[in-house]
Design a protein around this motif. Sequence first.
Motif, PDB file in Angstrom:
ATOM      1  N   ARG A 212       0.836  -1.202   0.000  1.00 25.96           N
ATOM      2  CA  ARG A 212       0.000   0.000   0.000  1.00 25.96           C
ATOM      3  C   ARG A 212       0.871   1.253   0.000  1.00 25.96           C
ATOM      4  O   ARG A 212       0.665   2.183  -0.786  1.00 25.96           O
ATOM      5  CB  ARG A 212      -0.933  -0.002   1.209  1.00 25.96           C
ATOM      6  CG  ARG A 212      -1.994   1.073   1.167  1.00 25.96           C
ATOM      7  CD  ARG A 212      -2.985   0.846   2.277  1.00 25.96           C
ATOM      8  NE  ARG A 212      -2.359   1.012   3.574  1.00 25.96           N
ATOM      9  CZ  ARG A 212      -2.277   2.199   4.204  1.00 25.96           C
ATOM     10  NH1 ARG A 212      -2.765   3.274   3.630  1.00 25.96           N
ATOM     11  NH2 ARG A 212      -1.723   2.282   5.391  1.00 25.96           N
ATOM     12  N   TYR A 385      -7.832   3.456   0.373  1.00 21.98           N
ATOM     13  CA  TYR A 385      -8.119   2.021   0.476  1.00 21.98           C
ATOM     14  C   TYR A 385      -7.836   1.528   1.881  1.00 21.98           C
ATOM     15  O   TYR A 385      -8.597   0.776   2.458  1.00 21.98           O
ATOM     16  CB  TYR A 385      -7.268   1.262  -0.537  1.00 21.98           C
ATOM     17  CG  TYR A 385      -7.358  -0.245  -0.401  1.00 21.98           C
ATOM     18  CD1 TYR A 385      -8.505  -0.917  -0.813  1.00 21.98           C
ATOM     19  CD2 TYR A 385      -6.310  -0.981   0.140  1.00 21.98           C
ATOM     20  CE1 TYR A 385      -8.606  -2.297  -0.685  1.00 21.98           C
ATOM     21  CE2 TYR A 385      -6.399  -2.351   0.273  1.00 21.98           C
ATOM     22  CZ  TYR A 385      -7.545  -3.000  -0.139  1.00 21.98           C
ATOM     23  OH  TYR A 385      -7.639  -4.353  -0.007  1.00 21.98           O
ATOM     24  N   SER A 389     -10.462  -0.081   4.585  1.00 24.78           N
ATOM     25  CA  SER A 389     -10.166  -1.413   5.120  1.00 24.78           C
ATOM     26  C   SER A 389     -10.120  -1.377   6.633  1.00 24.78           C
ATOM     27  O   SER A 389     -10.635  -2.248   7.311  1.00 24.78           O
ATOM     28  CB  SER A 389      -8.818  -1.907   4.573  1.00 24.78           C
ATOM     29  OG  SER A 389      -8.881  -2.060   3.181  1.00 24.78           O
TER      30      SER A 389
END
Length: 400
Positions: A212, A385, A389
């Motif tokens: 990420r 994201y 999450s």
Amino acid sequence: MNNKLHGPLFLAILSTLMAFASLSTDIYLPAMPVMAKDLQGDAELTVTGFLIGFALAQLVWGPISDALGRRLPLFIGMVMFTIGSAGCALSTDIQQIVFWRVFQAFGACTGPMLARAMIRDSFTRTRAAQMLSTLLFIMAIAPIAGPLAGGQIIRVTSWHAVFWLLVVIGGLMFLSLFILPETLPPEKRVKVSLSGAFRNYFMLLSNREFMRYTLCLTFFYVAAYAFMTGSPFVYISFFGVDPQYFGWLFALNIVGVMVMSLLNRRLVLHYSLESLLKIAVGVAAFATLILALVVKMQVGGVVAVVVSIFMFFSMNGIIAANSTTAAMEAAPSMAGSASALIGSLQYGSGIVSSLLLAFFRDGTPWTMAWIMLVFAFASVVMLLYRAKSTSAGEAAHSGL
């Protein structure tokens, strides 16, 4: 912690190693239009070739450095860089210089990759982010001095002299490595086969937290390289800026990076890396939106382009240090391989930029602008994201 790395001389050496990617390319940016005419080919391919070599070689050097330590690969890398630079200086056509640029990159890539690994070897998370910010501040001298020096060199001689200067720099850096201490002691070294090394990369690619942050940095650098590769043609060919003044416009952005790097040293003591990254990538994305609008609407001229680029590029002072630190923190037992994969994707991202610029070039700044816009927002998506999450994870946890 290796206290020797606190000294100004060692910081200067590590900073120069960190700067080898920008130093190898930025210094001849003002000469690219001249090189294209002289070599009768697309000068952007010299950037593409360098980045291909830079990206691929790190995947080999990473596990080697985990097994043999940091200094030996650096010595070999500086020799390769020096030979490659001489090959570039002696090239007479585009095919030759692209080949030597790839060779040069195989050596140059050891600099930033192993400088990052040495910082990770020696410092804790917050301190590592501070140290990387310090290195980014010092290394910013290279992309400021590079285009300025390159612009002046081509005023009095040919572009070949730029690469002879890199030969001298490579030789001096080789000698400076005798001063640099080894940061990975024998008891911490990892002996792995080539297949084992690639298993490490597979593990890293499967590490969601590592990827990420790494992709956040990678997408930002696709946008950054779109500017670095496209700016000589935008400023010099489209807006008619004199090559000797191009360096000053380029240097303005690096001043922004230096300022934000210094600010980041203080901010990481009070705010999380995640929060700082969200703000930085948000500002960078907003700046590319402004750039795309002024270019598409043809308003503001070169001033509007320079201002929006400055806003975008300055954020590199926060994004590069914090995303790298956070990514490597997610893989502490494979610092060399992690640094190699980060560097491979980070600098390999420039391949995407240069190919997109070459394929979609329309003679205006629009191609550069939309590439920067798309990938700056892709960098934002990487951080959003995580936010979604984490929220979902917290909700599931609270329901147990």
